[in-house]
Design a protein around this motif. Structure first.
Motif, PDB file in Angstrom:
ATOM      1  N   ARG A  62       1.134  13.608  -0.883  1.00 13.84           N
ATOM      2  CA  ARG A  62       1.692  12.743  -0.869  1.00 13.84           C
ATOM      3  C   ARG A  62       2.543  11.495  -0.702  1.00 13.84           C
ATOM      4  NH1 ARG A  62      -2.442   9.943  -5.093  1.00 13.84           N
ATOM      5  NH2 ARG A  62      -3.219  11.765  -4.569  1.00 13.84           N
ATOM      6  N   LEU A  63       3.259  12.306  -1.019  1.00 11.73           N
ATOM      7  CA  LEU A  63       5.406  11.736  -0.903  1.00 11.73           C
ATOM      8  C   LEU A  63       5.519  11.694   0.302  1.00 11.73           C
ATOM      9  CD1 LEU A  63       5.988  12.495  -4.762  1.00 11.73           C
ATOM     10  CD2 LEU A  63       5.853  10.786  -3.699  1.00 11.73           C
ATOM     11  N   ARG A  64       5.083  13.149   1.279  1.00 12.41           N
ATOM     12  CA  ARG A  64       5.838  13.330   2.416  1.00 12.41           C
ATOM     13  C   ARG A  64       4.738  12.343   3.575  1.00 12.41           C
ATOM     14  NH1 ARG A  64       8.221  17.347   3.873  1.00 12.41           N
ATOM     15  NH2 ARG A  64       8.039  19.390   1.381  1.00 12.41           N
ATOM     16  N   LEU A  93       4.262  10.028  -7.075  1.00 14.04           N
ATOM     17  CA  LEU A  93       5.207  10.242  -8.860  1.00 14.04           C
ATOM     18  C   LEU A  93       4.506  10.773  -9.756  1.00 14.04           C
ATOM     19  CD1 LEU A  93       7.803   7.926  -7.996  1.00 14.04           C
ATOM     20  CD2 LEU A  93       8.549  10.644  -7.471  1.00 14.04           C
ATOM     21  N   TYR A  94       3.655   9.963 -10.490  1.00  5.51           N
ATOM     22  CA  TYR A  94       2.743  10.244 -11.034  1.00  5.51           C
ATOM     23  C   TYR A  94       1.878  11.440 -11.345  1.00  5.51           C
ATOM     24  CZ  TYR A  94      -0.431   9.167 -14.526  1.00  5.51           C
ATOM     25  OH  TYR A  94      -0.960   9.156 -16.502  1.00  5.51           O
ATOM     26  N   GLY A 137       0.985  -1.074  -0.024  1.00  2.00           N
ATOM     27  CA  GLY A 137      -0.233   0.070   0.059  1.00  2.00           C
ATOM     28  C   GLY A 137       0.810   0.905   0.187  1.00  2.00           C
ATOM     29  N   LEU A 138       2.038   1.243   1.084  1.00  2.00           N
ATOM     30  CA  LEU A 138       2.593   2.432   0.832  1.00  2.00           C
ATOM     31  C   LEU A 138       3.681   2.550  -1.048  1.00  2.00           C
ATOM     32  CD1 LEU A 138       4.221   4.136   2.884  1.00  2.00           C
ATOM     33  CD2 LEU A 138       6.362   2.619   3.032  1.00  2.00           C
ATOM     34  N   ILE A 139       3.708   1.396  -1.182  1.00  2.00           N
ATOM     35  CA  ILE A 139       4.857   1.637  -2.560  1.00  2.00           C
ATOM     36  C   ILE A 139       3.558   1.939  -3.927  1.00  2.00           C
ATOM     37  CG2 ILE A 139       5.848   0.489  -4.229  1.00  2.00           C
ATOM     38  CD1 ILE A 139       7.331   1.449  -1.553  1.00  2.00           C
ATOM     39  N   SER A 140       2.144   1.811  -3.671  1.00  2.00           N
ATOM     40  CA  SER A 140       1.005   2.095  -4.549  1.00  2.00           C
ATOM     41  C   SER A 140       0.843   3.912  -3.818  1.00  2.00           C
ATOM     42  CB  SER A 140      -0.646   1.812  -3.577  1.00  2.00           C
ATOM     43  OG  SER A 140      -0.649   2.051  -5.022  1.00  2.00           O
ATOM     44  N   ALA A 141       0.520   4.250  -2.983  1.00  2.00           N
ATOM     45  CA  ALA A 141       1.213   5.569  -2.780  1.00  2.00           C
ATOM     46  C   ALA A 141       2.048   6.626  -3.058  1.00  2.00           C
ATOM     47  CB  ALA A 141       0.765   5.925  -1.252  1.00  2.00           C
TER      48      ALA A 141
END
Length: 126
Positions: free
Chosen positions: A27-29, A20-21, A11-15
């Motif tokens: 969101r990245l923070r 990035l997209y 889930g974290l990697i999906s976020a």
């Protein structure tokens, strides 16, 4: 590690991919540790940044979503060294480049966070 650990890190990697997209620093923070080490290991383009400097770069860029670029991203590997340490290898294409990211994650309290992002890229073949 438990199924929940895999789901949480996934889930974290999906976020991370979403941030990035969309070039979304807020969101990245949420996925990066405050003491992030950002390292580009591409020969001739070595870069070493902290979280704030990296987020400023994100805020200045137009994300792939704004250009309607197709999403191309994948988790290639996920492993756990301990209940507090994980590694993810991820691949994505955006902004005319193919990226390979090596992400180190630590559990901060109850949540996983990316504490280091070491990556390289090559131009996409057109």
């Amino acid at each position: 590690m438990s199924v929940d650990d895999f789901a949480e890190v996934g889930g974290l990697i999906s976020a991370y991919f979403d941030g990035l997209y969309h070039a979304d620093s807020a969101r990245l923070r949420d996925v990066f540790h405050p003491r992030l080490a950002y390292v580009c290991a591409t020969e001739g383009d070595e870069i070493y940044l902290d979280l704030e400097t990296y987020m400023a770069r994100i805020d200045e860029r137009e994300g792939p979503a704004a250009r309607n670029e197709p999403r191309q991203e994948a988790i290639l590997e996920m492993s756990f060294a301990s209940p507090r340490l994980a590694h993810v290898t991820a691949a994505m294409s955006m902004m005319g480049r193919r990226y390979l990211d090596h992400l180190t994650l630590v559990r901060q309290g109850r949540d996983w966070r990316i504490i280091s992002k070491v990556f390289a890229y090559v131009p996409e073949r057109g």
